[in-house]
Scaffold this motif. Structure first.
Motif, PDB file in Angstrom:
ATOM      1  N   GLN A  32      -3.845  -8.760  21.161  1.00  0.00           N
ATOM      2  CA  GLN A  32      -3.437 -10.161  21.158  1.00  0.00           C
ATOM      3  C   GLN A  32      -3.219 -10.731  19.762  1.00  0.00           C
ATOM      4  OE1 GLN A  32      -6.566 -11.722  23.619  1.00  0.00           O
ATOM      5  NE2 GLN A  32      -5.615 -11.001  25.511  1.00  0.00           N
ATOM      6  N   PRO A  33      -4.146 -10.569  18.792  1.00  0.00           N
ATOM      7  CA  PRO A  33      -3.823 -11.056  17.450  1.00  0.00           C
ATOM      8  C   PRO A  33      -2.604 -10.366  16.862  1.00  0.00           C
ATOM      9  CG  PRO A  33      -5.886  -9.801  17.438  1.00  0.00           C
ATOM     10  CD  PRO A  33      -5.530 -10.058  18.863  1.00  0.00           C
ATOM     11  N   VAL A  34      -2.428  -9.083  17.182  1.00  0.00           N
ATOM     12  CA  VAL A  34      -1.256  -8.348  16.688  1.00  0.00           C
ATOM     13  C   VAL A  34       0.026  -8.929  17.282  1.00  0.00           C
ATOM     14  CG1 VAL A  34      -0.097  -6.095  16.668  1.00  0.00           C
ATOM     15  CG2 VAL A  34      -2.572  -6.228  16.322  1.00  0.00           C
ATOM     16  N   ALA A  35       0.023  -9.169  18.607  1.00  0.00           N
ATOM     17  CA  ALA A  35       1.217  -9.695  19.275  1.00  0.00           C
ATOM     18  C   ALA A  35       1.498 -11.139  18.872  1.00  0.00           C
ATOM     19  CB  ALA A  35       1.046  -9.594  20.794  1.00  0.00           C
ATOM     20  N   GLY A  95       7.695 -18.597  14.342  1.00  0.00           N
ATOM     21  CA  GLY A  95       6.862 -19.724  13.959  1.00  0.00           C
ATOM     22  C   GLY A  95       5.734 -19.924  14.946  1.00  0.00           C
ATOM     23  N   LEU A  96       5.104 -21.083  14.905  1.00  0.00           N
ATOM     24  CA  LEU A  96       3.936 -21.353  15.742  1.00  0.00           C
ATOM     25  C   LEU A  96       4.245 -21.299  17.232  1.00  0.00           C
ATOM     26  CD1 LEU A  96       2.186 -24.252  13.762  1.00  0.00           C
ATOM     27  CD2 LEU A  96       1.497 -21.842  13.906  1.00  0.00           C
ATOM     28  N   ALA A  97       5.505 -21.362  17.601  1.00  0.00           N
ATOM     29  CA  ALA A  97       5.865 -21.251  19.017  1.00  0.00           C
ATOM     30  C   ALA A  97       5.441 -19.906  19.600  1.00  0.00           C
ATOM     31  CB  ALA A  97       7.367 -21.447  19.201  1.00  0.00           C
ATOM     32  N   GLY A  98       5.263 -18.892  18.756  1.00  0.00           N
ATOM     33  CA  GLY A  98       4.813 -17.593  19.229  1.00  0.00           C
ATOM     34  C   GLY A  98       3.433 -17.618  19.850  1.00  0.00           C
ATOM     35  N   ILE A  99       2.685 -18.701  19.628  1.00  0.00           N
ATOM     36  CA  ILE A  99       1.331 -18.806  20.181  1.00  0.00           C
ATOM     37  C   ILE A  99       1.341 -18.833  21.705  1.00  0.00           C
ATOM     38  CG2 ILE A  99       1.136 -21.323  20.333  1.00  0.00           C
ATOM     39  CD1 ILE A  99      -1.646 -21.058  19.053  1.00  0.00           C
ATOM     40  N   TRP A 100       2.483 -19.175  22.313  1.00  0.00           N
ATOM     41  CA  TRP A 100       2.533 -19.301  23.770  1.00  0.00           C
ATOM     42  C   TRP A 100       2.452 -17.966  24.482  1.00  0.00           C
ATOM     43  CZ3 TRP A 100       1.255 -23.687  25.756  1.00  0.00           C
ATOM     44  CH2 TRP A 100       1.494 -24.857  25.030  1.00  0.00           C
ATOM     45  N   TYR A 101       2.575 -16.850  23.740  1.00  0.00           N
ATOM     46  CA  TYR A 101       2.316 -15.555  24.371  1.00  0.00           C
ATOM     47  C   TYR A 101       0.858 -15.439  24.805  1.00  0.00           C
ATOM     48  CZ  TYR A 101       6.876 -13.569  23.332  1.00  0.00           C
ATOM     49  OH  TYR A 101       8.224 -13.304  23.319  1.00  0.00           O
ATOM     50  N   GLN A 102      -0.024 -16.251  24.193  1.00  0.00           N
ATOM     51  CA  GLN A 102      -1.412 -16.328  24.642  1.00  0.00           C
ATOM     52  C   GLN A 102      -1.757 -17.699  25.236  1.00  0.00           C
ATOM     53  OE1 GLN A 102      -3.983 -14.239  25.232  1.00  0.00           O
ATOM     54  NE2 GLN A 102      -2.301 -12.801  24.957  1.00  0.00           N
ATOM     55  N   CYS A 110      -5.677  -1.247  28.761  1.00  0.00           N
ATOM     56  CA  CYS A 110      -6.344  -0.363  27.794  1.00  0.00           C
ATOM     57  C   CYS A 110      -5.322   0.212  26.827  1.00  0.00           C
ATOM     58  CB  CYS A 110      -7.076   0.761  28.521  1.00  0.00           C
ATOM     59  SG  CYS A 110      -8.652   0.266  29.254  1.00  0.00           S
ATOM     60  N   GLY A 111      -4.170   0.611  27.362  1.00  0.00           N
ATOM     61  CA  GLY A 111      -3.114   1.129  26.493  1.00  0.00           C
ATOM     62  C   GLY A 111      -2.624   0.103  25.495  1.00  0.00           C
ATOM     63  N   LEU A 112      -2.469  -1.150  25.956  1.00  0.00           N
ATOM     64  CA  LEU A 112      -2.035  -2.230  25.072  1.00  0.00           C
ATOM     65  C   LEU A 112      -3.021  -2.443  23.924  1.00  0.00           C
ATOM     66  CD1 LEU A 112      -0.708  -5.002  27.482  1.00  0.00           C
ATOM     67  CD2 LEU A 112       0.566  -3.870  25.673  1.00  0.00           C
ATOM     68  N   MET A 113      -4.304  -2.479  24.260  1.00  0.00           N
ATOM     69  CA  MET A 113      -5.326  -2.724  23.238  1.00  0.00           C
ATOM     70  C   MET A 113      -5.397  -1.584  22.232  1.00  0.00           C
ATOM     71  SD  MET A 113      -8.407  -4.498  25.375  1.00  0.00           S
ATOM     72  CE  MET A 113      -8.254  -3.432  26.784  1.00  0.00           C
ATOM     73  N   LEU A 114      -5.330  -0.365  22.734  1.00  0.00           N
ATOM     74  CA  LEU A 114      -5.354   0.790  21.837  1.00  0.00           C
ATOM     75  C   LEU A 114      -4.123   0.797  20.928  1.00  0.00           C
ATOM     76  CD1 LEU A 114      -6.584   3.485  24.388  1.00  0.00           C
ATOM     77  CD2 LEU A 114      -7.871   2.636  22.413  1.00  0.00           C
ATOM     78  N   LYS A 115      -2.973   0.465  21.516  1.00  0.00           N
ATOM     79  CA  LYS A 115      -1.726   0.432  20.733  1.00  0.00           C
ATOM     80  C   LYS A 115      -1.779  -0.637  19.651  1.00  0.00           C
ATOM     81  CE  LYS A 115       2.759   1.146  19.953  1.00  0.00           C
ATOM     82  NZ  LYS A 115       3.308   2.439  19.500  1.00  0.00           N
ATOM     83  N   LYS A 158     -11.691 -18.681  23.017  1.00  0.00           N
ATOM     84  CA  LYS A 158     -10.570 -17.784  22.723  1.00  0.00           C
ATOM     85  C   LYS A 158      -9.285 -18.572  22.448  1.00  0.00           C
ATOM     86  CE  LYS A 158      -7.374 -14.550  24.626  1.00  0.00           C
ATOM     87  NZ  LYS A 158      -6.868 -13.852  25.808  1.00  0.00           N
ATOM     88  N   ARG A 159      -9.018 -19.607  23.238  1.00  0.00           N
ATOM     89  CA  ARG A 159      -7.807 -20.418  23.000  1.00  0.00           C
ATOM     90  C   ARG A 159      -7.812 -20.994  21.578  1.00  0.00           C
ATOM     91  NH1 ARG A 159      -7.191 -17.803  27.015  1.00  0.00           N
ATOM     92  NH2 ARG A 159      -7.496 -18.590  29.134  1.00  0.00           N
ATOM     93  N   PHE A 160      -9.008 -21.401  21.139  1.00  0.00           N
ATOM     94  CA  PHE A 160      -9.125 -21.953  19.789  1.00  0.00           C
ATOM     95  C   PHE A 160      -8.896 -20.861  18.742  1.00  0.00           C
ATOM     96  CE2 PHE A 160     -11.780 -23.305  16.132  1.00  0.00           C
ATOM     97  CZ  PHE A 160     -11.079 -24.462  15.801  1.00  0.00           C
ATOM     98  N   MET A 161      -9.442 -19.663  18.989  1.00  0.00           N
ATOM     99  CA  MET A 161      -9.256 -18.552  18.050  1.00  0.00           C
ATOM    100  C   MET A 161      -7.782 -18.201  17.884  1.00  0.00           C
ATOM    101  SD  MET A 161     -12.341 -15.837  18.745  1.00  0.00           S
ATOM    102  CE  MET A 161     -11.805 -15.451  20.399  1.00  0.00           C
ATOM    103  N   THR A 162      -7.009 -18.389  18.948  1.00  0.00           N
ATOM    104  CA  THR A 162      -5.595 -18.032  18.906  1.00  0.00           C
ATOM    105  C   THR A 162      -4.859 -18.804  17.821  1.00  0.00           C
ATOM    106  OG1 THR A 162      -5.736 -17.653  21.288  1.00  0.00           O
ATOM    107  CG2 THR A 162      -3.551 -17.732  20.342  1.00  0.00           C
ATOM    108  N   LEU A 163      -5.317 -20.019  17.526  1.00  0.00           N
ATOM    109  CA  LEU A 163      -4.718 -20.780  16.422  1.00  0.00           C
ATOM    110  C   LEU A 163      -4.797 -20.006  15.110  1.00  0.00           C
ATOM    111  CD1 LEU A 163      -5.999 -24.415  17.103  1.00  0.00           C
ATOM    112  CD2 LEU A 163      -3.600 -23.698  16.985  1.00  0.00           C
ATOM    113  N   GLY A 164      -5.922 -19.355  14.870  1.00  0.00           N
ATOM    114  CA  GLY A 164      -6.068 -18.569  13.649  1.00  0.00           C
ATOM    115  C   GLY A 164      -5.044 -17.455  13.570  1.00  0.00           C
ATOM    116  N   TRP A 165      -4.837 -16.730  14.683  1.00  0.00           N
ATOM    117  CA  TRP A 165      -3.855 -15.648  14.683  1.00  0.00           C
ATOM    118  C   TRP A 165      -2.451 -16.182  14.434  1.00  0.00           C
ATOM    119  CZ3 TRP A 165      -5.652 -14.003  20.246  1.00  0.00           C
ATOM    120  CH2 TRP A 165      -7.005 -13.641  20.203  1.00  0.00           C
ATOM    121  N   ALA A 166      -2.140 -17.342  15.038  1.00  0.00           N
ATOM    122  CA  ALA A 166      -0.795 -17.909  14.906  1.00  0.00           C
ATOM    123  C   ALA A 166      -0.499 -18.293  13.452  1.00  0.00           C
ATOM    124  CB  ALA A 166      -0.647 -19.121  15.815  1.00  0.00           C
ATOM    125  N   PHE A 167      -1.456 -18.966  12.800  1.00  0.00           N
ATOM    126  CA  PHE A 167      -1.225 -19.374  11.418  1.00  0.00           C
ATOM    127  C   PHE A 167      -1.141 -18.165  10.486  1.00  0.00           C
ATOM    128  CE2 PHE A 167      -2.468 -23.597  12.930  1.00  0.00           C
ATOM    129  CZ  PHE A 167      -1.564 -24.387  12.239  1.00  0.00           C
TER     130      PHE A 167
END
Length: 566
Positions: A61-64, A73-80, A133-138, A272-281
């Motif tokens: 998820q942080p990778v994606a 841009g920040l619009a990519g956050i909607w994948y999560q 599991c495959g997604l996370m490993l990848k 987790k929703r709050f953490m997603t902000l960190g990945w987006a920025f």
């Protein structure tokens, strides 16, 4: 060594030795399949929050998200954040899972629609666990490859992580998973924002980033891939599909009490929703610091930021935390997958009268099937986003049947068959899965297959024989009986699953004023207009409103942060 400092390597070794010790320590507490699959349903609010946060937070998820935000841009956050508006419903759904007292979501489909549907769902659930599991490993392997400058290639990283999480999750079951999730959740929360000050320092401040990037990089809606229509479509799809993600029977139902399940799943998910902000920025900042990756390499953005910004020691901690997050989630998925296979395949079709010890052994071996499939999928998968889009679709196929089962007594197995088949046909005709597919964008596929699936479900159910009355009576009796009042169910002859339950009968007058006489909104939804009262549904209503305010608060924080320095 391996592109890392000795300090980083030391942090990684110590971290994983500690997690392995946890797995071995929990081995002695696993006495039966109820303990292995559901941890004896003995977890309190705090552990349930950690479990929901850890199991729901995947390292892909942080990778994606960072990769999508690097490009859009920040619009990519909607994948999560597509799950953001579903989160208040977790408050309403958690007591549903807990009151049903089932071990797997396959049990739900079997008891509501019959044995064949239980097997159908189990097949989908195993596919879900394997794919995830495959997604996370990848995702994690891609980051490790970048951080180590290619000295630990992604394929090697997949194998190493697999050996690590299998080494303890097979013995510890859900107990090991929940304890690890709690520890892991603390580290993930801190590390999700740890990169930001280092990125700001390297860029020369937030003002420099705003000046160096287009203004729409700080917008939560972007033209092209992530439009408003896309956001609305994936939110609706997320609400339909979230209920049948197979691990949610444990996430929403492994608590000792209903309130533990409500608080755990709802507010663990909000963290987790709050953490997603960190990945987006981080993704947006990486677009300023490391331009030119392009769409094909955008998922390298997170790894580049870690490798170039963090000092020695913290790189190792980040790597250990990401890899351990794979472990904490994959072990939950291993346990969930083995439960589906053992209970809804093996015990129903191959060996119905075996001992608990035998089933426990089968469950531990079955968990390897999920692992092997996940590793194979990780090697085959081209990108993380590709796998995410696939998950969105096939979980929605069974989501319609789950919601209908709760709210509509007339829903039957023929409706499920018709709905699932019609939705699959829609996806095949509108995607690039075949040479004759129309290759529509995901939002247009959702706009077709969800209405078609709901319509065919209703029509097929009305035209065919309803389910057995006794089967339906037992199902709804479970939903209307709070945890701790199992004596009423036994007196009525209702078959209940209590494996591993540590439930004490509720003493007269011992329940709180808030809990007394409470009913569930989702179970009474179609008749709500006839019997609604605030007192009757107060726990559902108060908790749901509070969760909606939390949604608004997190989105507002994101908007305010995006405006700083502009």
């Amino acid at each position: 060594m391996f592109g890392l400092s000795y300090l980083d390597l030391g942090v990684i070794v110590i971290y994983f030795l500690g997690l392995t010790w946890i797995g071995l320590r929990t081995y002695s507490s696993i006495k039966n399949t109820g303990d292995y699959f559901m941890g004896g349903r003995r977890f309190n609010k705090l552990l349930m929050i950690g479990h929901a946060m850890g199991t729901g937070t995947h390292t892909d998820q942080p990778v994606a998200v960072a990769g999508a935000c690097y490009q859009h841009g920040l619009a990519g956050i909607w994948y999560q954040w597509m799950w953001m508006f579903s989160t208040p419903f977790y408050w309403l759904l958690s007591p549903v899972y807990r009151r049903l007292r089932y071990i797997t979501t396959g049990d739900f489909f079997e008891r509501r629609y019959g044995k064949t549907l239980g097997a159908w769902y189990a097949a989908m659930g195993l596919l879900y666990f394997t794919t995830n599991c495959g997604l996370m490993l990848k995702g994690t392997a891609t980051t490790i490859d970048v951080i180590t400058d290619g000295q630990v290639p992604s394929n090697y990283a997949v194998v190493i992580m697999t050996i690590l999480f299998v080494s303890y999750s097979m013995v510890g079951g859900l107990v090991a998973a929940v304890i690890t999730d709690f520890i892991q959740g603390i580290f993930i929360l801190v590390l999700s924002f740890l990169l930001i000050p280092f990125a700001l320092n390297a860029a020369g401040g937030i003002g420099a980033i705003h000046d160096g990037l287009p203004a729409d990089m700080f917008s939560f809606i972007a033209p092209g891939e992530i439009t408003l229509f896309f956001i609305v479509a994936v939110i609706i799809n997320g609400l339909v599909s979230i209920v049948v993600q197979p691990h949610h029977m444990a996430v929403g139902g492994a608590g000792k009490e209903e309130i533990s399940c409500r608080v755990g799943w709802t507010y663990g998910s909000f963290v987790k929703r709050f953490m997603t902000l960190g990945w987006a920025f981080i993704g947006v900042f990486a677009a300023f610091l490391y331009p030119g990756l392009g769409e094909e390499n955008r998922e390298m953005a997170f790894g580049l930021a870690v490798n170039n910004l963090l000092p020695a020691g913290l790189v190792g901690l980040m790597l250990a935390s990401m890899a351990a997050a794979v472990m904490s989630t994959c072990d939950s998925f291993m346990v969930g997958g083995s439960a589906l296979f053992t209970r809804n395949f093996y015990a129903k079709y191959f060996n119905r009268d075996a001992s608990e010890k035998h089933y426990l052994g089968v469950a531990r071996l079955a968990s390897l099937v999920v692992v092997v499939g996940g590793v194979a999928y990780a090697f085959w998968l081209d990108s993380v986003i590709q796998g995410v889009l696939l998950l969105w679709k096939f979980t929605a196929f069974f989501g319609v049947a789950f919601w209908m089962a709760l709210i509509w007594r007339r829903a039957n197995r023929f409706g499920v068959f018709a709905s699932v088949i019609s939705m699959i046909i829609c996806v095949v005709l509108t995607s690039d899965l075949t040479s004759f597919g129309a290759n529509w964008d995901i939002e247009y596929q959702i706009a077709l297959y969800l209405p078609v699936g709901i319509l065919t479900f209703v029509v097929a159910s009305l035209l065919t024989q309803p389910e057995d009355d006794k089967q339906l009576d037992d199902f709804y009796a479970l939903l209307n009986t709070p945890v701790g009042e199992e004596a009423k169910l036994k007196a009525a002859g209702v078959d209940i699953m209590l494996e591993g339950d540590n439930i004490e009968p509720r003493k007269a007058g011992a329940e709180s004023l808030l809990e007394r006489g409470h009913s569930l909104v989702l179970v009474d939804l179609l008749s709500l207009h006839k019997k609604f009262s605030f007192k009757r549904y107060r726990i559902d209503l108060l908790g749901f409103v509070a969760a909606c305010l939390a949604v608004a608060g997190i989105i507002l924080i994101g908007i305010l942060l995006a405006g700083i320095g502009s």
